[in-house]
Enzyme design. Structure first.
Site, PDB file in Angstrom:
ATOM      1  N   PRO A   1       0.801  -1.228  -0.037  1.00 31.72           N
ATOM      2  CG  PRO A   1      -0.953  -1.271   1.454  1.00 31.72           C
ATOM      3  CD  PRO A   1       0.450  -2.150   1.385  1.00 31.72           C
TER       4      PRO A   1
ATOM      5  CD  GLU B   1      -0.557  -4.097  10.883  1.00 32.81           C
ATOM      6  OE1 GLU B   1      -0.469  -2.771  10.681  1.00 32.81           O
ATOM      7  OE2 GLU B   1      -1.559  -4.508  10.711  1.00 32.81           O
TER       8      GLU B   1
ATOM      9  NE  ARG C   1      -6.373  -4.805 -22.316  1.00 33.69           N
ATOM     10  CZ  ARG C   1      -6.252  -3.601 -23.025  1.00 33.69           C
ATOM     11  NH1 ARG C   1      -5.460  -2.594 -22.849  1.00 33.69           N
ATOM     12  NH2 ARG C   1      -7.247  -3.474 -24.029  1.00 33.69           N
TER      13      ARG C   1
ATOM     14  CG  ASP D   1      -6.989   0.442 -24.608  1.00 36.22           C
ATOM     15  OD1 ASP D   1      -8.142   0.135 -25.188  1.00 36.22           O
ATOM     16  OD2 ASP D   1      -6.555  -0.833 -24.186  1.00 36.22           O
TER      17      ASP D   1
END
Length: 247
Positions: free
Chosen positions: A90, A117, A154, A169
């Site tokens: 994160p 954690e 992709r 895209d």
């Protein structure tokens, strides 16, 4: 491309065998493997986590199983390498379109998925970069890894049926993609813009650029900050702002 994943929950990656990625694996364009790093624990209880030194809530992934799992990947690789190693964290850099295109340039990627954690900090000596999907915390890195892999694959040659599919895209040129339509031209009174059926490719290209600019201006104005506009783009954007003010 070869992709390895380190995870405590290999079954979560079953979707990787489906759709476009599954077809790329079947064709041999992509090699995909998931390693359960719990298999590399050396303690009798097969624990992969332990309490943090200094106290605190939660459990941390231990360094030993991860180090040994990475070493096993290296041993099974022709170049004795784990390739470019990405840690799902994160606190990592927020993953975006340019990262997907950049990662697609590597021959071998290894994604490390955590749980609990966090990680023993020494694990980070194994990785080349840390990436995150966004400013929120998931229960583990598996979902984030699947998203990044899907976005990256992709860009590989022959993965998409049409090479222009990836290059056209949203975000490819820093703008959101223009609206698109298919048959019938008139569906329940909702008609396709006439310019798209005109056959005038120059006008179609201009319409698409203007619609891309308009969508980006309305939905993601942050993408326009610092953009080096061409004269055509600047003129079209001025027209868009005038039309919106008058509307």
């Amino acid at each position: 491309m070869k992709i390895d994943v380190l995870s405590l929950f290999p079954n979560m990656f079953a979707p990787m065998q489906e759709s476009i990625i599954g077809k790329a694996i079947d064709r041999g364009s992509l090699s995909f493997s998931v390693t359960d790093f719990r298999d590399y624990t050396t303690n009798k209880h097969n624990n992969v986590d332990d309490y943090p030194f200094g106290g605190g809530a939660g459990m941390l992934l231990m360094a030993q199983p991860m180090f040994d799992a990475i070493e096993a990947i290296k041993e099974n690789d022709d170049k004795k390498s784990a390739g470019h190693v990405v840690l799902l964290d994160p606190a990592g850099k927020k993953f975006d379109h340019t990262d997907a295109e950049r990662l697609a340039s590597y021959d071998h990627l290894t994604f490390v998925c955590g749980h609990y954690e966090g990680y023993d900090e020494r694990i980070k000596t194994l990785v080349d970069e840390e990436l995150s999907l966004g400013d929120y915390v998931l229960t583990g890195g598996e979902l984030g890894a699947m998203v990044m892999i899907d976005a990256t694959v992709r860009f590989l040659p022959d993965v998409l049926g049409n090479r222009e599919s990836a290059t056209g895209d949203s975000f490819q040129d820093g703008l959101l993609e223009y609206p698109q339509y298919t048959r019938p031209a008139d569906f329940r009174g909702m008609k396709v813009p006439e310019v798209l059926t005109s056959g005038n490719h120059q006008k179609i290209a201009e319409w698409r650029l203007k619609e891309s600019l308009k969508k980006t201006y309305l939905r993601r104005p942050d993408l326009l900050e610092g953009r080096q506009f061409t004269k055509e783009e600047r003129d079209l954007l001025d027209d868009i702002k005038t039309e919106l003010d008058e509307g």
